[in-house]
Design an enzyme around this catalytic site. Structure first.
Site, PDB file in Angstrom:
ATOM      1  N   TYR A  45       0.806  -1.225   0.000  1.00 53.18           N
ATOM      2  CA  TYR A  45       0.000   0.000   0.000  1.00 53.18           C
ATOM      3  C   TYR A  45       0.842   1.280   0.000  1.00 53.18           C
ATOM      4  O   TYR A  45       0.291   2.372  -0.040  1.00 53.18           O
ATOM      5  CB  TYR A  45      -0.925   0.016   1.226  1.00 53.18           C
ATOM      6  CG  TYR A  45      -2.169  -0.820   1.037  1.00 53.18           C
ATOM      7  CD1 TYR A  45      -2.100  -2.208   1.068  1.00 53.18           C
ATOM      8  CD2 TYR A  45      -3.413  -0.229   0.825  1.00 53.18           C
ATOM      9  CE1 TYR A  45      -3.236  -2.982   0.896  1.00 53.18           C
ATOM     10  CE2 TYR A  45      -4.551  -0.996   0.655  1.00 53.18           C
ATOM     11  CZ  TYR A  45      -4.459  -2.368   0.695  1.00 53.18           C
ATOM     12  OH  TYR A  45      -5.586  -3.134   0.518  1.00 53.18           O
TER      13      TYR A  45
ATOM     14  N   ASP B 129      -2.402 -18.524   2.795  1.00 47.46           N
ATOM     15  CA  ASP B 129      -3.304 -19.392   2.019  1.00 47.46           C
ATOM     16  C   ASP B 129      -3.947 -20.434   2.930  1.00 47.46           C
ATOM     17  O   ASP B 129      -5.159 -20.688   2.871  1.00 47.46           O
ATOM     18  CB  ASP B 129      -2.581 -20.022   0.817  1.00 47.46           C
ATOM     19  CG  ASP B 129      -1.206 -20.586   1.157  1.00 47.46           C
ATOM     20  OD1 ASP B 129      -0.720 -20.384   2.291  1.00 47.46           O
ATOM     21  OD2 ASP B 129      -0.600 -21.245   0.289  1.00 47.46           O
TER      22      ASP B 129
ATOM     23  N   ASP C 193     -12.012  -9.551   4.384  1.00 46.07           N
ATOM     24  CA  ASP C 193     -13.243  -9.707   3.595  1.00 46.07           C
ATOM     25  C   ASP C 193     -13.796 -11.114   3.813  1.00 46.07           C
ATOM     26  O   ASP C 193     -15.010 -11.303   3.977  1.00 46.07           O
ATOM     27  CB  ASP C 193     -12.988  -9.476   2.096  1.00 46.07           C
ATOM     28  CG  ASP C 193     -13.292  -8.039   1.680  1.00 46.07           C
ATOM     29  OD1 ASP C 193     -13.098  -7.128   2.516  1.00 46.07           O
ATOM     30  OD2 ASP C 193     -13.724  -7.824   0.532  1.00 46.07           O
TER      31      ASP C 193
HETATM   32  C1  IPM Z   1     -10.585  -1.704   2.977  1.00 49.95           C
HETATM   33  C2  IPM Z   1     -10.729  -1.327   1.535  1.00 49.95           C
HETATM   34  C3  IPM Z   1      -9.587  -0.398   1.142  1.00 49.95           C
HETATM   35  C4  IPM Z   1      -8.281  -1.144   1.375  1.00 49.95           C
HETATM   36  C5  IPM Z   1      -9.659   0.163  -0.280  1.00 49.95           C
HETATM   37  C6  IPM Z   1     -10.991   0.836  -0.546  1.00 49.95           C
HETATM   38  C7  IPM Z   1      -8.515   1.089  -0.587  1.00 49.95           C
HETATM   39  O1  IPM Z   1     -10.751  -2.449   0.720  1.00 49.95           O
HETATM   40  O2  IPM Z   1     -10.700  -0.801   3.827  1.00 49.95           O
HETATM   41  O3  IPM Z   1     -10.377  -2.874   3.267  1.00 49.95           O
HETATM   42  O4  IPM Z   1      -7.798  -1.837   0.475  1.00 49.95           O
HETATM   43  O5  IPM Z   1      -7.731  -1.029   2.459  1.00 49.95           O
HETATM   44 MN    MN Z   2     -10.701  -4.309   1.838  1.00 50.00          MN
END
Ligand code: IPM
Ligand code: MN
Length: 349
Positions: A135, A220, A248
């Site tokens: 990032y 993984d 997620d």
């Molecule tokens: C999150 C989102 C962000 C990230 C994006 C929108 C930049 O997916 O907060 O998890 O990747 O951190």
């Molecule tokens: Mn995310």
């Protein structure tokens, strides 16, 4: 007096933030908390109107606040990346919010897609590093658009950055409950420089926490175990990119994006709280989106502001509302956003 900056931003952001604020108002009243909210016109609309994302003048004012409460960023008319970098990542980086705290908790009354698993199996927290890794925006392209194009995207890890997040995770693990287990999630078998730094730092810091048992899982395999044995996890610490991906999956096993909240924390600075979900443009303005994640973000914000009693009350109200089994946790009928907010607010004791 807590000064809370409001950045509802785009899509369903404003409507879920409104419900979070509804619950905050009740909790503040019951627990005698003095606060003021300062709304900011930030997001896709401002960008489309003026070309600005987060101007310096706004950043200066945010720096003087005690916390930031954000809705969601993203708009179909804005090229992907602009708002993410210009707002969300800029806040995380410029305010050095190096901890991205993401609880994965299945509340009673919420359905998980994992067959045979219940609330007793799914209750852990992911401590995602929030300022480094892929990032950091380091990289470039050469001969762009030609058959000889070259692209690089560099992951950066610093000893300081890795050590502070690992230390935060150990401290949190000790405070959290009596399970006292911390798992490092990495890919040390392939990322033999970067994640070797993580492994060595993890082992060193672990010696200061003799009561905490530790594990190292490859990312993984971790995805497999989230599904098969989520009960193995208590506290997880991981890099920015893997933390993004596994949370997620974590949100899905806790019932969906509509319940997953997060805190972007700088323990010595200005922290930001947000639901993990995006702006969901197709649901915007319809009052269909679940505000549970946005309310849970308020709970995390109260915790960070030191209002632990009120935070506990909000948590219990969320749980009591969900236990009724009739709270939509992703989307519901039109108007359900407001009804859910009302129900949770009424249960704050
Ligand atoms: C999150 C989102 C962000 C990230 C994006 C929108 C930049 O997916 O907060 O998890 O990747 O951190
Ligand atoms: Mn995310």
């Amino acid at each position: 007096m807590h000064r809370i900056a409001l950045l509802p931003c785009d899509g369903i952001g404003p409507e879920v933030v409104a419900e979070g604020l509804k619950v905050l108002a009740v909790a503040a009243d019951k627990y005698n908390i003095k606060y003021e909210t300062i709304p900011y016109d930030v997001g896709a609309e401002r960008y489309l109107r003026t070309g600005e994302t987060l101007p310096d003048s706004v950043m200066d004012e945010l720096a003087a606040c005690d916390a930031i409460y954000l809705g969601a960023v993203g708009h179909p008319d804005v090229q992907p990346g602009i708002l993410e970098h210009g707002i969300l990542l800029k806040l995380r980086f410029d305010f050095d919010q190096y901890v991205n705290l993401r609880p994965v908790k299945l509340y009673p009354g919420v359905e998980t897609p994992l067959a045979g698993k219940g609330p007793e199996d799914i209750d852990f927290v992911v401590v995602r590093e929030n300022t480094e890794c892929l990032y950091c925006g380091v990289g470039g392209t050469l001969k762009k658009g030609t058959p000889d194009e070259v692209a690089t995207q560099t992951a950066i890890y610093t000893r300081k950055g890795v050590e502070r997040i690992i230390r935060y995770a150990f401290d949190l693990c000790v405070k959290r409950n009596d399970r006292l287990n911390l798992t490092l999630v990495d890919k040390a078998n392939v990322l033999t420089f970067g994640h070797d730094l993580w492994r060595r730092t993890f082992a060193e810091v672990a010696t200061e926490y003799p009561n905490v048992t530790t594990d190292c899982h490859f990312v993984d395999a971790c995805c497999m175990w989230f599904v098969k044995n989520p009960d193995w996890y208590d506290t997880i610490v991981t890099c920015n990119m893997f933390g993004d991906i596994i949370t997620d999956l974590g949100a899905m096993i806790q019932g969906g994006m509509g319940v997953a909240a997060s805190g972007n924390i700088n323990p010595e600075g200005v922290s930001m709280f947000e639901p993990i979900h995006g702006s969901a443009p197709k649901h915007a303005g319809l009052g269909k989106a679940s505000p549970v994640a946005a309310v849970a973000a308020v709970q995390m914000m109260l915790e960070q502001l030191g209002e632990t009693a009120a935070a506990g009350a909000v948590d219990r109200a969320i749980q009591a509302a969900l236990a009724t089994g009739d709270i939509p946790v992703t989307t519901g009928p039109e108007g359900s956003t407001q009804q859910t907010g009302d129900k949770i607010a009424a249960l704050v004791e």
